[in-house]
Write an enzyme that holds these catalytic residues in place. Structure first.
Site, PDB file in Angstrom:
ATOM      1  N   SER A 171       0.843  -1.191   0.000  1.00 28.63           N
ATOM      2  CA  SER A 171       0.000   0.000   0.000  1.00 28.63           C
ATOM      3  C   SER A 171       0.879   1.242   0.000  1.00 28.63           C
ATOM      4  CB  SER A 171      -0.891   0.013   1.242  1.00 28.63           C
ATOM      5  OG  SER A 171      -1.590   1.228   1.362  1.00 28.63           O
ATOM      6  N   TYR A 198      -2.190  -0.182  10.641  1.00 25.39           N
ATOM      7  CA  TYR A 198      -2.266  -0.602   9.237  1.00 25.39           C
ATOM      8  C   TYR A 198      -1.004  -0.198   8.483  1.00 25.39           C
ATOM      9  CZ  TYR A 198      -3.849  -0.969   4.403  1.00 25.39           C
ATOM     10  OH  TYR A 198      -3.950  -1.286   3.071  1.00 25.39           O
TER      11      TYR A 198
END
Length: 255
Positions: A135, A148
């Protein structure tokens, strides 16, 4: 054959459908067996072939045996796409320990276990391609995504190290770093809906991300950053973190 984790919805589902359309055979893994059957039916109704297997990627102790079992049934993987992952957008001190553990179990440890289970088969054939869905959050951390972001930093570090370890082989390793994608991912990550509302115009279509990953399958590369402008922004952050945080402070606080 192309193995895909987290294939019951979102990007994983789109990838499964698209690689089947391209003539490959996807082998699909997810916890939700009912949704896996739905993906399989979609593929088969279009004339393709797919295999599905229920697998909880967070149960890392069972992954090696599961991979061996599937290899025995359908044959070894040509490509492994480690796509399974989830997020909970919350302040660091408000995230429960069991939620932190689950994010690391799925996003990091499950990915590592799948890779470790796949590598002996790839090394035996001296071929293969591992694609890890990381990501942009793994390059530029923002408020309310501390855990995250930490998992995706870990995925990038692991991916880069494995690539170097396999430099003398014909096995390719790619990190894919997308920005926010318009998928059910945010139903759990952003339960209030505020983040999606703030960045909706910047969200990527899963069809676009899938098509770009298929290009990487056909022509492997070290890293894929989507969208390109966001990849440039994260490079600037790595070079001038204090300046970027100062200039883009409000934009980074949209969760």
């Amino acid at each position: 054959m192309i193995w895909i984790t987290g294939a019951s919805s979102g990007l994983g589902k789109q990838l499964a459908i698209d690689v089947a359309k391209a003539g490959a055979t996807p082998v699909l893994f997810a916890r939700n067996e009912e949704r896996l059957h739905e993906v399989k039916q979609t593929i088969e109704s279009a004339g393709g072939t797919a295999y599905i297997y229920k697998l909880d990627i967070s149960k890392t102790e069972a992954i090696e045996a599961s991979v061996k079992d599937v290899v025995g049934k359908v044959g070894t993987m040509d490509i492994l796409i480690n796509n399974a992952g989830f997020a909970l957008f919350e302040y660091a001190d408000q995230t429960a320990p069991h939620e932190n553990q689950e994010m690391f179990a799925v996003n990091v440890l499950g990915l590592m276990a799948m890779t470790n289970a796949a590598l002996p088969f790839m090394k035996k054939e001296n071929s293969g391609h591992i694609i890890n869905i990381a990501s942009q959050a793994g390059k530029l951390a923002t408020p309310k995504s501390s855990v995250y972001s930490a998992t995706k930093h870990a995925v990038l570090g692991y991916t880069n190290s494995v690539r170097l370890e396999l430099a003398d082989t014909a096995i390719k390793v790619t990190a894919v770093n997308p920005g926010p994608i318009r998928t059910p991912f945010f139903e759990r990550a952003d339960q209030e809906g505020s983040y999606v509302k703030n960045i909706e115009k910047f969200m990527l279509a899963p069809e676009f991300v899938s098509s770009e990953i298929i290009k990487v399958i056909k022509k492997p590369k070290r890293e894929l950053n989507l969208p390109k402008w966001m990849g440039v922004a994260t490079k600037m952050y790595q070079l001038m973190p204090s300046l970027v945080e100062k200039l883009a402070g409000e934009k980074l606080r949209q969760k």
